[in-house]
Write a protein that holds these residues in place. Structure first.
Motif, PDB file in Angstrom:
ATOM      1  N   ARG A   1      60.061  66.208  54.392  1.00 59.02           N
ATOM      2  CA  ARG A   1      61.502  66.315  54.209  1.00 59.02           C
ATOM      3  C   ARG A   1      62.188  65.562  55.346  1.00 59.02           C
ATOM      4  NH1 ARG A   1      62.186  71.671  51.468  1.00 59.02           N
ATOM      5  NH2 ARG A   1      60.115  72.611  51.344  1.00 59.02           N
ATOM      6  N   VAL A   2      63.102  64.685  55.008  1.00 61.78           N
ATOM      7  CA  VAL A   2      63.726  63.815  55.997  1.00 61.78           C
ATOM      8  C   VAL A   2      65.249  63.967  55.967  1.00 61.78           C
ATOM      9  CG1 VAL A   2      63.980  61.429  56.806  1.00 61.78           C
ATOM     10  CG2 VAL A   2      61.845  62.157  55.692  1.00 61.78           C
ATOM     11  N   VAL A   3      65.838  64.069  57.144  1.00 60.51           N
ATOM     12  CA  VAL A   3      67.292  63.979  57.300  1.00 60.51           C
ATOM     13  C   VAL A   3      67.609  62.629  57.936  1.00 60.51           C
ATOM     14  CG1 VAL A   3      69.291  64.825  58.621  1.00 60.51           C
ATOM     15  CG2 VAL A   3      67.819  66.438  57.405  1.00 60.51           C
ATOM     16  N   LEU A   4      68.551  61.910  57.364  1.00 66.18           N
ATOM     17  CA  LEU A   4      68.998  60.621  57.898  1.00 66.18           C
ATOM     18  C   LEU A   4      70.304  60.822  58.642  1.00 66.18           C
ATOM     19  CD1 LEU A   4      68.387  58.454  54.693  1.00 66.18           C
ATOM     20  CD2 LEU A   4      66.815  58.829  56.617  1.00 66.18           C
ATOM     21  N   ALA A   5      70.308  60.500  59.927  1.00 64.28           N
ATOM     22  CA  ALA A   5      71.513  60.673  60.750  1.00 64.28           C
ATOM     23  C   ALA A   5      71.933  59.328  61.319  1.00 64.28           C
ATOM     24  CB  ALA A   5      71.252  61.676  61.878  1.00 64.28           C
ATOM     25  N   ASP A   6      72.994  58.767  60.767  1.00 66.01           N
ATOM     26  CA  ASP A   6      73.501  57.467  61.211  1.00 66.01           C
ATOM     27  C   ASP A   6      74.946  57.359  60.755  1.00 66.01           C
ATOM     28  OD1 ASP A   6      74.002  54.533  61.419  1.00 66.01           O
ATOM     29  OD2 ASP A   6      71.855  54.475  61.855  1.00 66.01           O
ATOM     30  N   ASP A   7      75.819  56.864  61.619  1.00 65.44           N
ATOM     31  CA  ASP A   7      77.226  56.750  61.227  1.00 65.44           C
ATOM     32  C   ASP A   7      77.500  55.509  60.384  1.00 65.44           C
ATOM     33  OD1 ASP A   7      76.846  54.967  63.285  1.00 65.44           O
ATOM     34  OD2 ASP A   7      78.763  55.369  64.264  1.00 65.44           O
ATOM     35  N   GLN A   8      76.465  54.710  60.135  1.00 69.92           N
ATOM     36  CA  GLN A   8      76.615  53.545  59.267  1.00 69.92           C
ATOM     37  C   GLN A   8      76.078  53.884  57.874  1.00 69.92           C
ATOM     38  OE1 GLN A   8      75.172  49.826  60.948  1.00 69.92           O
ATOM     39  NE2 GLN A   8      75.357  50.651  63.020  1.00 69.92           N
ATOM     40  N   PRO A   9      76.962  54.016  56.878  1.00 67.78           N
ATOM     41  CA  PRO A   9      76.514  54.382  55.526  1.00 67.78           C
ATOM     42  C   PRO A   9      75.485  53.423  54.944  1.00 67.78           C
ATOM     43  CG  PRO A   9      78.903  54.582  55.711  1.00 67.78           C
ATOM     44  CD  PRO A   9      78.428  53.922  56.972  1.00 67.78           C
ATOM     45  N   LEU A  10      75.596  52.130  55.280  1.00 67.22           N
ATOM     46  CA  LEU A  10      74.659  51.162  54.729  1.00 67.22           C
ATOM     47  C   LEU A  10      73.230  51.418  55.208  1.00 67.22           C
ATOM     48  CD1 LEU A  10      76.664  47.806  54.874  1.00 67.22           C
ATOM     49  CD2 LEU A  10      76.086  49.168  52.856  1.00 67.22           C
ATOM     50  N   VAL A  11      73.096  51.842  56.468  1.00 61.14           N
ATOM     51  CA  VAL A  11      71.769  52.149  56.997  1.00 61.14           C
ATOM     52  C   VAL A  11      71.175  53.336  56.252  1.00 61.14           C
ATOM     53  CG1 VAL A  11      70.478  52.911  59.022  1.00 61.14           C
ATOM     54  CG2 VAL A  11      72.289  51.196  59.270  1.00 61.14           C
ATOM     55  N   ARG A  12      71.983  54.377  56.088  1.00 55.98           N
ATOM     56  CA  ARG A  12      71.496  55.555  55.369  1.00 55.98           C
ATOM     57  C   ARG A  12      71.142  55.219  53.925  1.00 55.98           C
ATOM     58  NH1 ARG A  12      76.292  57.909  57.360  1.00 55.98           N
ATOM     59  NH2 ARG A  12      76.933  58.421  55.225  1.00 55.98           N
TER      60      ARG A  12
ATOM     61  N   VAL B   1      64.484  62.563  51.001  1.00 55.75           N
ATOM     62  CA  VAL B   1      65.675  62.728  51.830  1.00 55.75           C
ATOM     63  C   VAL B   1      66.370  64.015  51.399  1.00 55.75           C
ATOM     64  CG1 VAL B   1      67.907  61.764  52.498  1.00 55.75           C
ATOM     65  CG2 VAL B   1      65.955  60.245  52.146  1.00 55.75           C
ATOM     66  N   VAL B   2      66.438  64.975  52.308  1.00 54.93           N
ATOM     67  CA  VAL B   2      67.056  66.264  51.989  1.00 54.93           C
ATOM     68  C   VAL B   2      68.460  66.375  52.558  1.00 54.93           C
ATOM     69  CG1 VAL B   2      64.857  67.486  51.774  1.00 54.93           C
ATOM     70  CG2 VAL B   2      65.977  67.358  54.008  1.00 54.93           C
ATOM     71  N   GLY B   3      68.906  65.359  53.300  1.00 54.86           N
ATOM     72  CA  GLY B   3      70.265  65.400  53.820  1.00 54.86           C
ATOM     73  C   GLY B   3      70.631  64.131  54.552  1.00 54.86           C
ATOM     74  N   GLU B   4      71.928  63.838  54.591  1.00 53.08           N
ATOM     75  CA  GLU B   4      72.454  62.688  55.325  1.00 53.08           C
ATOM     76  C   GLU B   4      73.608  63.157  56.202  1.00 53.08           C
ATOM     77  OE1 GLU B   4      73.352  59.173  53.071  1.00 53.08           O
ATOM     78  OE2 GLU B   4      71.965  59.762  51.478  1.00 53.08           O
ATOM     79  N   ALA B   5      73.668  62.620  57.406  1.00 54.28           N
ATOM     80  CA  ALA B   5      74.694  63.022  58.356  1.00 54.28           C
ATOM     81  C   ALA B   5      75.282  61.797  59.036  1.00 54.28           C
ATOM     82  CB  ALA B   5      74.119  63.972  59.403  1.00 54.28           C
ATOM     83  N   ALA B   6      76.580  61.869  59.342  1.00 54.53           N
ATOM     84  CA  ALA B   6      77.263  60.767  60.021  1.00 54.53           C
ATOM     85  C   ALA B   6      77.415  61.015  61.511  1.00 54.53           C
ATOM     86  CB  ALA B   6      78.636  60.535  59.392  1.00 54.53           C
ATOM     87  N   ASN B   7      76.992  62.186  61.992  1.00 52.05           N
ATOM     88  CA  ASN B   7      77.001  62.449  63.434  1.00 52.05           C
ATOM     89  C   ASN B   7      75.955  63.498  63.768  1.00 52.05           C
ATOM     90  OD1 ASN B   7      78.168  65.167  63.266  1.00 52.05           O
ATOM     91  ND2 ASN B   7      80.076  64.133  62.705  1.00 52.05           N
ATOM     92  N   GLY B   8      75.755  63.733  65.053  1.00 47.48           N
ATOM     93  CA  GLY B   8      74.692  64.610  65.489  1.00 47.48           C
ATOM     94  C   GLY B   8      74.863  66.059  65.085  1.00 47.48           C
ATOM     95  N   ALA B   9      76.098  66.560  65.138  1.00 52.48           N
ATOM     96  CA  ALA B   9      76.335  67.957  64.778  1.00 52.48           C
ATOM     97  C   ALA B   9      75.959  68.210  63.318  1.00 52.48           C
ATOM     98  CB  ALA B   9      77.795  68.319  65.033  1.00 52.48           C
ATOM     99  N   GLU B  10      76.306  67.268  62.442  1.00 50.95           N
ATOM    100  CA  GLU B  10      75.944  67.407  61.035  1.00 50.95           C
ATOM    101  C   GLU B  10      74.431  67.373  60.860  1.00 50.95           C
ATOM    102  OE1 GLU B  10      77.982  64.179  59.243  1.00 50.95           O
ATOM    103  OE2 GLU B  10      79.964  65.103  59.387  1.00 50.95           O
TER     104      GLU B  10
END
Length: 247
Positions: A32-43, A58-67
């Motif tokens: 299970r992977v969470v992708l954390a990057d503020d660039q939507p294209l990377v995610r 991919v079980v989740g995507e976040a645009a910052n560390g708290a997310e």
């Protein structure tokens, strides 16, 4: 800001249907992977390639560390692919929170060659791997699998240089004392030196004329004796102990 997304927990699916009279197929282990990057294209790029990979989900995507931290807790993710430069809670603080939390999730840092200062902080925070954003997607997927298996990614072209710079920097007065290598055998010291040089278990086995299984056994003993979390910390210890030169 892009809202974080979470997927329901993944379950391992069988590889196919067994024929009558045969043993049921072994389920495919799913990471299970969470992708954390503020660039939507990377995610998006990472998510698309993982969608076609049966053992990664991919079980989740976040645009910052708290997310990212919240999604790890909600989804039970195994690995976070973590950018370091994000608004709000950055990747270093998020890495610290994830690796010190109860979930057991591991962090792979997604960085660029000019991010050295941030990667030094990520080492302290508990990251287990370092990826460069211009790496091939297949290499990134392979790195996620390596970290999910409990190992750490030591890329000689990147990580060795980072760790060398990291260990050369003067420590803050409040920093804990450097760990020594007292209590390990001469052979274990040889193995630690080769780990510090970035050699894989297979390469260590060839260098010392031992089996790969024996090399793994020595690595396990070193992790226990030196109270190291993973291979990354063993590399740091090797540099701090002077077992690996700057050359």
């Amino acid at each position: 800001m892009t809202e974080p997304t979470a997927a329901p927990p993944a379950t391992a699916q069988p590889t196919g249907t067994a024929a009558p009279g045969t043993v049921d197929p072994v389920p495919v282990p799913v990471v299970r992977v969470v992708l954390a990057d503020d660039q939507p294209l990377v995610r998006t790029a990472l998510r698309m390639v993982m969608t076609d990979t049966p053992d990664l989900v991919v079980v989740g995507e976040a645009a910052n560390g708290a997310e990212a931290v919240r999604l790890v807790e909600e989804t039970g993710a195994d690995v976070v692919v973590m950018d370091l430069r994000m608004p709000g809670t950055d990747g270093i603080e998020a890495t610290r929170l994830v690796t010190s939390g109860p979930t057991g999730a591991r962090v792979v840092v997604l960085t660029t060659f000019d991010d050295d200062d941030h990667v030094y902080g990520a080492l302290h925070a508990g990251a287990s791997g370092f990826l460069v954003k211009d790496m091939g997607l297949d290499d990134i997927l392979a790195a996620v699998r390596v970290v999910a298996s409990g190992d750490a990614l030591i890329a000689p072209g990147v990580t060795r240089r980072l760790i060398k710079e990291f260990t050369d920097r003067p420590r803050r007065p409040s920093a804990p004392p450097r760990r020594g290598t007292e209590g390990i055998t001469d052979r274990e010291r040889e193995v630690l030196t080769l780990v510090g040089r970035g050699l894989s278990n297979t390469e260590i086995a060839a260098e010392l004329h031992i089996s790969v299984a024996t090399a793994k056994t020595y690595l396990t003993r070193l992790l226990a004796k030196l109270d190291a979390r993973d291979r990354v910390q063993l590399v740091i210890i090797a540099y701090e102990a002077g077992l690996v030169s700057a050359a």
